[in-house]
Write a protein that holds these residues in place. Sequence first.
Motif, short mmCIF file in Angstrom:
data_model
loop_
_atom_site.label_atom_id
_atom_site.label_comp_id
_atom_site.label_asym_id
_atom_site.label_seq_id
_atom_site.Cartn_x
_atom_site.Cartn_y
_atom_site.Cartn_z
N LEU A 7 0.87 -1.18 0.00
CA LEU A 7 0.00 0.00 0.00
C LEU A 7 0.91 1.22 0.00
O LEU A 7 1.75 1.38 0.90
CB LEU A 7 -0.88 -0.04 1.26
CG LEU A 7 -1.65 1.22 1.65
CD1 LEU A 7 -2.57 1.70 0.53
CD2 LEU A 7 -2.49 0.94 2.92
N ILE A 8 0.76 2.06 -1.01
CA ILE A 8 1.60 3.27 -1.09
C ILE A 8 0.74 4.48 -0.75
O ILE A 8 -0.06 4.94 -1.58
CB ILE A 8 2.21 3.47 -2.50
CG1 ILE A 8 2.75 2.17 -3.10
CG2 ILE A 8 3.29 4.57 -2.46
CD1 ILE A 8 4.00 1.65 -2.49
N ALA A 9 0.90 5.01 0.46
CA ALA A 9 0.17 6.22 0.84
C ALA A 9 0.86 7.40 0.15
O ALA A 9 2.06 7.60 0.31
CB ALA A 9 0.21 6.38 2.36
N GLY A 11 0.73 7.47 -3.13
CA GLY A 11 1.10 6.90 -4.43
C GLY A 11 0.25 7.39 -5.59
O GLY A 11 0.63 7.22 -6.75
N ARG A 12 -0.89 7.99 -5.29
CA ARG A 12 -1.76 8.45 -6.36
C ARG A 12 -1.25 9.77 -6.95
O ARG A 12 -1.25 9.95 -8.16
CB ARG A 12 -3.18 8.62 -5.79
CG ARG A 12 -4.22 9.18 -6.75
CD ARG A 12 -4.56 8.21 -7.86
NE ARG A 12 -5.17 6.98 -7.42
CZ ARG A 12 -6.48 6.81 -7.18
NH1 ARG A 12 -7.31 7.80 -7.35
NH2 ARG A 12 -6.94 5.64 -6.78
N GLY A 17 5.68 9.29 -3.94
CA GLY A 17 4.70 8.20 -3.95
C GLY A 17 4.57 7.58 -5.34
O GLY A 17 4.57 6.35 -5.49
N GLN A 18 4.47 8.41 -6.35
CA GLN A 18 4.29 7.89 -7.72
C GLN A 18 5.55 7.18 -8.21
O GLN A 18 5.47 6.21 -8.95
CB GLN A 18 3.92 9.03 -8.67
CG GLN A 18 2.53 9.60 -8.37
CD GLN A 18 2.18 10.73 -9.33
OE1 GLN A 18 1.69 10.50 -10.41
NE2 GLN A 18 2.46 11.95 -8.90
N VAL A 21 5.43 3.75 -6.70
CA VAL A 21 4.49 2.90 -7.44
C VAL A 21 5.18 2.35 -8.69
O VAL A 21 5.15 1.14 -8.96
CB VAL A 21 3.21 3.70 -7.82
CG1 VAL A 21 2.35 2.92 -8.81
CG2 VAL A 21 2.40 4.05 -6.57
N ILE A 31 0.49 -3.33 -6.37
CA ILE A 31 0.42 -2.02 -5.73
C ILE A 31 -1.02 -1.55 -5.52
O ILE A 31 -1.85 -1.61 -6.44
CB ILE A 31 1.16 -0.97 -6.60
CG1 ILE A 31 2.63 -1.34 -6.77
CG2 ILE A 31 1.01 0.44 -6.02
CD1 ILE A 31 3.45 -1.37 -5.48
N ALA A 33 -2.80 2.01 -4.41
CA ALA A 33 -2.51 3.43 -4.15
C ALA A 33 -3.82 4.22 -4.15
O ALA A 33 -4.08 5.03 -5.03
CB ALA A 33 -1.55 3.96 -5.21
N ASN A 61 4.86 5.10 3.46
CA ASN A 61 4.18 6.36 3.77
C ASN A 61 4.91 7.53 3.10
O ASN A 61 5.90 8.05 3.62
CB ASN A 61 4.11 6.61 5.27
CG ASN A 61 3.43 7.93 5.56
OD1 ASN A 61 2.60 8.41 4.78
ND2 ASN A 61 3.78 8.55 6.68
#
Length: 286
Positions: A7-9, A11-12, A17-18, A21, A31, A33, A61
């Motif tokens: 889970l990439i907090a 990541g969106r 974050g990106q 991902v 992944i 996100a 995170n």
Amino acid sequence: MNTGTALIAGGRTGLLGQALVHVMQQAGWTILAPGRDELDLFDLRQMENYIRINNVKLLANAVAFTGVDQAEDEQQEAYRLNRDLPAILGKVCRENNVRLLHYSTDYVFDGKKQTPYTTEDEPRPLSVYGNSKLAGEVVLMKKPWDGLLVIRSAWLFGPFKTNFVHKMISMAKTGKVLSVIHDQVGSPTCTLDLARYSMELVNKETSGLYHVVNKGQASWCELASESLICAGFSTGITPITSRDFPQKARRPAYSVLDAAKFTMVSGSQARPWVQALHDYVFKLQE
Ligand SMILES: NC(=O)c1ccc[n+]([C@@H]2O[C@H](COP(=O)([O-])OP(=O)(O)OC[C@H]3O[C@@H](n4cnc5c(N)ncnc54)[C@H](OP(=O)(O)O)[C@@H]3O)[C@@H](O)[C@H]2O)c1
């Protein structure tokens, strides 16, 4: 731990974050996100359910309140994101046997040193942002566990979102003469490299505090100059001092990070920031 569901907090939409991902997907991770509207990271119960249902093995995170000057005016929100959120994520991960990869910053230091900061050096932040990020580290390190990895990095640039390098190139395109601070020196770092090096630490199943940055150091002015050279501009840059460009938050004059512990544990040398910058700018130009 080489793959699984992560889970990439952040990541969106986040800069780092990106990149996480992108790199982790390439490395074979599944992944997740979710955006703010899909998952409330602050809701302990919701987070536990989400982690269990999706069999999450690792939570990265990359969410933070990153507006360094804005944090001076929005102290409460800065602490909510930079201290309270890590506390919640730490509890969820510790109790559910999930590895937590948390990011922090060179701005935890006061810049009084003249040699690179190691993980042993005493943090003394100068700003609300730096203090709130340090509070996030402290809250996690107070109850450390085998799955906790805290990585300080610095001066990020990379694809997917605007950043200092991107802004300098965009401004040069307008033909403006740029004035850039030369009396703050740090460790420019590519987000894709940071994500790859983070994965090397995850794969070593190590825990604790690390500094992870590209090799070398630069002032903002040097980073801007090199960016413009890479992008093919001959526009000159006027070096200015921090006094010439007053900002709300105080920044360290020197915040170069020493990544020796990363090299020792991973067996890898971070590549020079200039090399990473060239790769990034060339792709940007395509
Ligand atoms: N950028 C740097 O130069 C730098 C240097 C050293 C360390 N770091 C550290 O690296 C990490 C990542 O930084 P970054 O530059 O990638 O950050 P960023 O681009 O500003 O991204 C922050 C992320 O946090 C999310 N977020 C903000 N407020 C939120 C909220 N209330 N609820 C849910 N999500 C929220 C944002 O989502 P929205 O887009 O929806 O707002 C975004 O995805 C941070 O821990 C930062 O302290 C960064």
